[in-house]
Write a protein that holds these residues in place. Structure first.
Motif, PDB file in Angstrom:
ATOM      1  N   MET A 167       1.043  -0.735   0.420  1.00 26.25           N
ATOM      2  CA  MET A 167       0.020  -0.227  -0.128  1.00 26.25           C
ATOM      3  C   MET A 167       0.874   1.203   0.136  1.00 26.25           C
ATOM      4  N   ALA A 168      -0.017   2.184  -1.239  1.00 25.12           N
ATOM      5  CA  ALA A 168       1.144   3.679  -0.736  1.00 25.12           C
ATOM      6  C   ALA A 168       0.782   4.345   0.230  1.00 25.12           C
ATOM      7  N   LEU A 169       2.603   5.042   0.943  1.00 29.93           N
ATOM      8  CA  LEU A 169       2.429   5.862   1.897  1.00 29.93           C
ATOM      9  C   LEU A 169       1.419   6.948   1.481  1.00 29.93           C
ATOM     10  N   LEU A 170       1.191   6.853   2.888  1.00 32.32           N
ATOM     11  CA  LEU A 170       0.265   8.188   2.484  1.00 32.32           C
ATOM     12  C   LEU A 170       0.775   9.445   2.361  1.00 32.32           C
ATOM     13  N   LYS A 171       0.812  10.923   2.001  1.00 32.29           N
ATOM     14  CA  LYS A 171       1.341  11.631   1.617  1.00 32.29           C
ATOM     15  C   LYS A 171       0.339  13.062   1.876  1.00 32.29           C
ATOM     16  N   SER A 172       1.068  13.297   2.408  1.00 29.96           N
ATOM     17  CA  SER A 172       0.883  15.265   3.170  1.00 29.96           C
ATOM     18  C   SER A 172       1.306  16.023   1.954  1.00 29.96           C
ATOM     19  N   PHE A 173       0.088  17.437   1.434  1.00 30.62           N
ATOM     20  CA  PHE A 173       0.273  18.272   0.420  1.00 30.62           C
ATOM     21  C   PHE A 173       1.583  19.563   1.032  1.00 30.62           C
ATOM     22  N   VAL A 174       1.416  19.189   2.378  1.00 29.43           N
ATOM     23  CA  VAL A 174       2.361  19.771   3.784  1.00 29.43           C
ATOM     24  C   VAL A 174       3.754  19.149   3.319  1.00 29.43           C
ATOM     25  N   ASP A 175       4.356  20.724   2.757  1.00 23.89           N
ATOM     26  CA  ASP A 175       6.265  19.378   3.552  1.00 23.89           C
ATOM     27  C   ASP A 175       6.296  19.614   4.495  1.00 23.89           C
ATOM     28  N   VAL A 176       6.699  17.929   4.150  1.00 27.26           N
ATOM     29  CA  VAL A 176       7.084  17.791   6.146  1.00 27.26           C
ATOM     30  C   VAL A 176       8.438  16.419   5.451  1.00 27.26           C
ATOM     31  N   ARG A 177       9.436  17.021   6.619  1.00 24.27           N
ATOM     32  CA  ARG A 177      11.005  17.031   6.865  1.00 24.27           C
ATOM     33  C   ARG A 177      11.180  15.324   6.600  1.00 24.27           C
ATOM     34  N   PRO A 178      11.135  14.645   6.432  1.00 26.66           N
ATOM     35  CA  PRO A 178      11.321  13.400   7.168  1.00 26.66           C
ATOM     36  C   PRO A 178      11.598  12.587   7.848  1.00 26.66           C
ATOM     37  N   ASP A 179      13.082  13.581   8.747  1.00 26.13           N
ATOM     38  CA  ASP A 179      12.940  13.515   9.649  1.00 26.13           C
ATOM     39  C   ASP A 179      11.936  14.099  10.638  1.00 26.13           C
ATOM     40  N   SER A 180      10.522  14.183  10.422  1.00 25.72           N
ATOM     41  CA  SER A 180       9.969  15.613  11.274  1.00 25.72           C
ATOM     42  C   SER A 180       8.747  14.535  12.017  1.00 25.72           C
ATOM     43  N   HIS A 181       8.806  14.567  13.116  1.00 26.36           N
ATOM     44  CA  HIS A 181       7.985  14.166  14.328  1.00 26.36           C
ATOM     45  C   HIS A 181       6.164  14.040  13.958  1.00 26.36           C
ATOM     46  N   PHE A 182       6.263  14.924  13.143  1.00 24.62           N
ATOM     47  CA  PHE A 182       4.559  15.226  12.865  1.00 24.62           C
ATOM     48  C   PHE A 182       4.284  15.119  11.301  1.00 24.62           C
ATOM     49  N   PRO A 183       4.104  14.021  11.072  1.00 17.50           N
ATOM     50  CA  PRO A 183       3.422  13.834   9.593  1.00 17.50           C
ATOM     51  C   PRO A 183       1.928  12.845   8.959  1.00 17.50           C
ATOM     52  N   ILE A 184       1.724  13.376   8.315  1.00 16.81           N
ATOM     53  CA  ILE A 184       0.240  13.075   8.494  1.00 16.81           C
ATOM     54  C   ILE A 184      -0.050  11.396   8.762  1.00 16.81           C
ATOM     55  N   GLN A 185       0.517  10.653   9.394  1.00 14.74           N
ATOM     56  CA  GLN A 185       0.227   9.723  10.000  1.00 14.74           C
ATOM     57  C   GLN A 185       0.503   9.714  11.483  1.00 14.74           C
ATOM     58  N   ASN A 186       0.737  10.985  11.775  1.00 12.27           N
ATOM     59  CA  ASN A 186       1.077  11.098  13.020  1.00 12.27           C
ATOM     60  C   ASN A 186      -0.605  12.736  13.812  1.00 12.27           C
ATOM     61  N   LEU A 187      -0.687  13.253  13.172  1.00  9.91           N
ATOM     62  CA  LEU A 187      -1.572  14.910  13.187  1.00  9.91           C
ATOM     63  C   LEU A 187      -1.667  14.489  15.031  1.00  9.91           C
ATOM     64  N   PRO A 188      -1.133  14.634  15.951  1.00 14.14           N
ATOM     65  CA  PRO A 188      -1.564  14.815  17.458  1.00 14.14           C
ATOM     66  C   PRO A 188      -2.092  16.509  17.531  1.00 14.14           C
ATOM     67  N   TYR A 189      -2.795  16.094  18.630  1.00  9.65           N
ATOM     68  CA  TYR A 189      -3.629  17.708  18.993  1.00  9.65           C
ATOM     69  C   TYR A 189      -3.086  18.326  20.382  1.00  9.65           C
ATOM     70  N   GLY A 190      -3.414  19.977  20.272  1.00  8.24           N
ATOM     71  CA  GLY A 190      -2.601  20.540  20.728  1.00  8.24           C
ATOM     72  C   GLY A 190      -3.689  21.892  21.134  1.00  8.24           C
ATOM     73  N   VAL A 191      -3.014  22.394  22.024  1.00  9.94           N
ATOM     74  CA  VAL A 191      -3.975  23.466  21.777  1.00  9.94           C
ATOM     75  C   VAL A 191      -2.804  25.439  21.873  1.00  9.94           C
ATOM     76  N   PHE A 192      -3.792  25.953  21.153  1.00  9.10           N
ATOM     77  CA  PHE A 192      -2.473  26.974  20.773  1.00  9.10           C
ATOM     78  C   PHE A 192      -2.664  28.877  20.642  1.00  9.10           C
ATOM     79  N   LYS A 193      -2.099  29.479  21.241  1.00  8.92           N
ATOM     80  CA  LYS A 193      -2.656  30.905  20.704  1.00  8.92           C
ATOM     81  C   LYS A 193      -1.794  31.614  19.665  1.00  8.92           C
ATOM     82  N   PRO A 194      -2.105  32.012  18.282  1.00 11.56           N
ATOM     83  CA  PRO A 194      -1.570  32.556  17.196  1.00 11.56           C
ATOM     84  C   PRO A 194       0.102  33.729  17.618  1.00 11.56           C
ATOM     85  N   GLU A 195      -0.911  35.028  18.675  1.00 11.60           N
ATOM     86  CA  GLU A 195      -0.264  36.016  19.465  1.00 11.60           C
ATOM     87  C   GLU A 195      -0.413  35.857  20.510  1.00 11.60           C
TER      88      GLU A 195
END
Length: 421
Positions: A1-29
């Motif tokens: 089966m082909a590896l699922l890929k995102s249209f967002v550029d994700v580095r090979p060593d990233s912790h956060f590819p499309i297979q992960n998608l962890p949840y958090g809460v953030f403030k832009p400013e």
């Protein structure tokens, strides 16, 4: 089966590819209201904008305002069907072949933020926090240090997951400074007890489970259904003042030696993302009582690492490499035991695993073990440490290695600052 890929550029060593998608809460400013997001590559996707645009169109989430909240508690309370629907929707929206978000320039501009430029906050309101003591190697080493070789592990440890109730109010997000605590220590000879800043401040390499759906008071959770009540895992540093702890823990256990600060990583990695890394848990001897006996008993293959950056140094040193599989009691057993007396858990509650030490010298999860209570100082970048000094920074990472991708937790960091006058 082909590896699922995102249209967002994700580095090979990233912790956060499309297979992960962890949840958090953030403030832009700094002045922004907190809002839920997921991590994808080096970006945070604002779930409130995705919801407002009507892209959560499944039957469970379509009419919910859970992603318009300043925390994840409402989403956690909705349970596994909602979690699976959200994950499926997000993986589809972020996949390389799906144009809905990819080709909507206006929505992309207001939905994606550079992770390095946002402020992460605690992802849930934590009503209660429990810390377990679930690694046999850690339990044995602590017993050898404080009780000697005759009885390093009490017999009850092999019968039930030992824990204590911690302090939820002092749980902080990664990157928050930790003020050196003050308290009492053992008296020397016939003197009065020591009082002042802790002289044996330590880190503890742990992970923690985030409760999703809870249970009603008086109604335990079956161990074989416990995974449906756990939303996901975070990295956790259970900072410990060993001198304060040693003086106070008899007869009722930890108190001021623990309650001054606990640090968690900002991203919650779901059990669904961790499922490919589930491994058969180690055999338990004696066999657990029926309420703790699991039909399928699993831990997760999560490589854990601790780095310590000594005060005044530019570089950090790796001091520990361990693995989540070193737990004796699984998180599902921990949750089932927590509720067996009828104790009710609530969405957003947190329970730590206890220090995750392995059998090798380089896999010990705290300085108490690594230095054998200060008797064998560590050598670090031309300096040495028995316990943490002011200005020291501790960095935890956790990573699962998949076939062509990673599922990671990012970092859990904290720096020690001097005790208040």
């Amino acid at each position: 089966m082909a590896l699922l890929k995102s249209f967002v550029d994700v580095r090979p060593d990233s912790h956060f590819p499309i297979q992960n998608l962890p949840y958090g809460v953030f403030k832009p400013e700094p002045s922004s209201s907190p809002r839920p997001g997921v991590a994808i590559g080096d970006f945070v996707l604002d779930l409130s904008e995705i919801f407002r645009d009507g892209l959560f169109d499944g039957p469970i989430l379509r009419d919910s305002d859970c992603f318009l909240q300043p925390n994840l508690n409402k989403f956690l309370a909705m349970g596994r069907p909602a979690w699976k629907e959200a994950r499926s929707t997000l993986q589809k929206l972020l996949s390389s072949g799906e144009p809905t978000l990819r080709d909507n320039d206006e929505l992309r501009k207001k939905s994606f933020y550079e992770m390095s430029k946002v402020e992460m906050v605690l992802p849930m309101v934590i009503g209660d926090y429990t810390d377990f003591f679930a690694s046999m190697h850690h339990a044995k080493n602590c017993g050898l240090i404080f009780r000697g070789p005759q009885n390093p592990i009490n017999p009850n440890w092999f019968q039930l997951p030992i824990a204590y109730h911690g302090r939820a109010s002092s749980i902080v997000i990664s990157g928050t400074d930790i003020i050196r605590p003050r308290g009492q220590g053992h008296p020397q000879g016939s003197s009065t007890p020591y009082f002042g800043p802790s002289q044996k401040l330590d880190f503890e390499l742990e992970m923690a489970a985030v409760v999703g759906t809870g249970n009603e008071l008086g109604k335990p959770i079956d161990v074989n259904n416990a995974a449906d009540h756990i939303f996901g895992l975070v990295l956790m540093n259970d900072w410990s003042a060993r001198d304060i702890q040693a003086w106070e823990y008899v007869p009722l256990g930890p108190f001021l030696g623990k309650s001054f600060g606990t640090t968690i990583s900002p991203w919650i990695v779901t059990l669904d993302a961790l499922e490919p890394f589930a491994r058969q848990a180690s055999k338990q001897d004696p066999p657990p009582l029926p309420y703790l006996a699991e039909k399928t008993s699993v831990n997760y293959d999560i490589s854990l690492e601790v780095q310590l950056r000594p005060a005044g140094k530019d570089d950090s040193c790796v001091v520990t490499r361990s693995n989540f599989q070193n737990l004796y009691w699984t998180v599902t057993q921990q949750l089932a035991h927590h509720t067996v007396n009828g104790c009710n858990l609530r969405p957003g509650d947190l329970f730590g695993t206890g220090t995750i030490s392995g059998p090798e010298p380089g896999s010990l999860g705290c300085l108490l073990e690594l230095t054998w209570n200060g008797q064998k100082p560590l050598s670090l970048n031309g300096t040495s440490r028995k316990f943490l000094e002011d200005g020291d920074e501790v960095i935890f990472t956790g990573l699962c290695k998949g076939d062509g991708y990673n599922v990671g937790f990012g970092k859990c960091t904290g720096k020690i600052v001097p005790s208040l006058p």
